[in-house]
Enzyme design. Structure first.
Site: not given
Ligand SMILES: NC(=O)C1=CN([C@@H]2O[C@H](COP(=O)(O)OP(=O)(O)OC[C@H]3O[C@@H](n4cnc5c(N)ncnc54)[C@H](OP(=O)(O)O)[C@@H]3O)[C@@H](O)[C@H]2O)C=CC1
Ligand SMILES: O=C(CO)COP(=O)(O)O
Length: 351
Positions: A12, A15-16, A53, A141, A194, A257-258
């Site tokens: 995946g 962003s994270w 991202y 984070s 949260k 935070s989104r």
């Molecule tokens: N961003 C943050 O600061 C933080 C995020 N998280 C958690 O991490 C998880 C991921 O979030 P984040 O990376 O931020 O999200 P983003 O929106 O930044 O990215 C989502 C990613 O998931 C991919 N994706 C979506 N659907 C699928 C699928 N069906 N199969 C495979 N890949 C898929 C997207 O691919 P594509 O680009 O091709 O659509 C993209 O690479 C979430 O649960 C979030 O709560 C936790 C802590 C911090």
């Molecule tokens: O989980 C997160 C920070 O810990 C990111 O939060 P958001 O998905 O709301 O941006």
């Protein structure tokens, strides 16, 4: 036998997932970063950035973007899943027969199984095997801060303390502090709820309410988490930790935070569709506000703030009416129903 020099894989490339792959590679561990989109992976490999991202971060030398999932699953020693919760179960069941028997699994996803019937830990155990070592990485984070080397502390929770410690070791560096926990249920519930509560706080701020309302929502949100912890059998101390209070405060109060930003937009009168399009990233609280209602019903727990978020997002209730509904609730002792009076019920299905 483990291959400690074999790469880790982050599955995946949002962003994270990208921020954690940058961290792992920066710590000297070779890391594959899988994107489901071949053109995206190719662009990352060429430009050494994830422009979609995390555009201002250079991908370190040891990070290899790829879209070849079978090759990744064949080469990686262990995997870190970073797909959104709505895609989690299908993704995990899809890799079950292709994952090496020795591969251990960590995940970054915050949320519940999209049916609301399971935690993500249970999804992993069901599809990849109870005996497979597994751990969730959670806590306050923001991806951009981690990718820019800003100080951060998180929790790794696993039923197996040795595996939690090993995952913590992959991640730790002088700026990234990692604690461990064996309360995977509490850590997952905190990370899931949260996001819903941050939408509520965003709505309140977007409507123009002040700091008093924000503090009240965070505190009463914590009481909702406490009730759910109590009913589901999570450890109350976990609530006071990074994956509980820490992430709740971060997400409810900072505009990175989104989930909070979605709430702000809804409070200002934008439609859900327009608000989501404006954010352009996964907003987990949208899915979780629905799944958590199923969990609340299963345990017979009242989650009034989460319920109003559910009504705004999934039933089109105007944000102002959701606030009125919360303010019109019967007065009650502050601590009674949250902490002391609830029977500890054995979970209908252990959660
Ligand atoms: N961003 C943050 O600061 C933080 C995020 N998280 C958690 O991490 C998880 C991921 O979030 P984040 O990376 O931020 O999200 P983003 O929106 O930044 O990215 C989502 C990613 O998931 C991919 N994706 C979506 N659907 C699928 C699928 N069906 N199969 C495979 N890949 C898929 C997207 O691919 P594509 O680009 O091709 O659509 C993209 O690479 C979430 O649960 C979030 O709560 C936790 C802590 C911090
Ligand atoms: O989980 C997160 C920070 O810990 C990111 O939060 P958001 O998905 O709301 O941006």
């Amino acid at each position: 036998m483990r291959q400690d020099d074999a790469p880790l894989a982050v599955l995946g490339a949002g962003s994270w997932g990208t921020a954690i792959a940058v961290l792992l590679a920066g710590n000297g561990r070779e890391c594959l970063l899988w994107s489901r989109d071949a053109a995206h992976a190719a662009r990352m490999a060429e430009s050494r950035r994830n422009e979609r991202y995390l555009g201002d971060v250079i991908l370190p030398h040891g990070l290899r973007p790829t879209a070849d999932l079978d090759a990744v699953l064949g080469e990686a020693a262990d995997i870190v899943i970073a797909v959104p919760s709505a895609a989690f179960t299908d993704f995990v069941s899809g890799i079950a027969l292709r994952l090496r028997a020795s591969a251990r699994v960590a995940w970054l996803t915050k949320g519940l199984d999209r049916s609301g019937a399971d935690t993500l830990d249970q999804v992993i155990a069901r599809h990849l095997g109870e005996a497979r070592p597994r751990a969730v990485i959670s806590g306050p984070s923001f991806a951009a801060e981690v990718a820019h080397g800003q100080p951060t502390a998180v929790t790794v929770a696993s039923p197996e303390p040795a595996f939690a410690e090993e995952v913590a070791g992959w991640l730790r560096n002088p700026l990234f502090r990692v604690y461990t926990s064996d309360d995977i249920l509490g850590v997952e519930l905190g990370g899931a709820l949260k996001n819903v509560l941050a939408i509520a706080v965003g709505i309140s701020d977007g409507l123009g309410f002040g700091a008093n309302a924000r503090a009240a929502l965070i505190t009463r949100g914590l009481a909702e988490l406490m009730r759910l912890f109590h009913a589901a059998g999570a450890r109350p101390e976990t609530l006071m930790g990074l994956s509980g209070l820490g992430d709740l405060v971060l997400t409810c109060t900072d505009d990175q935070s989104r989930n909070r930003r979605l709430g702000l937009a809804l409070g200002r009168g934008e439609t859900l569709e327009a608000a989501l399009a404006g954010i352009g990233r996964v907003v987990e609280g949208v899915t979780t506000s629905r799944t958590v209602m199923q969990v609340a019903e299963r345990y017979g727990v009242e989650l009034p703030i989460c319920e109003q978020v559910y009504r705004v997002i999934h039933q089109g209730l105007p944000a102002q009416r959701a606030v009125q509904a919360l303010l019109a609730r019967d007065p009650r002792p502050e601590l009674g129903a949250s902490f002391g009076e609830l029977p500890q019920r054995p979970p209908a299905k252990p959660f």
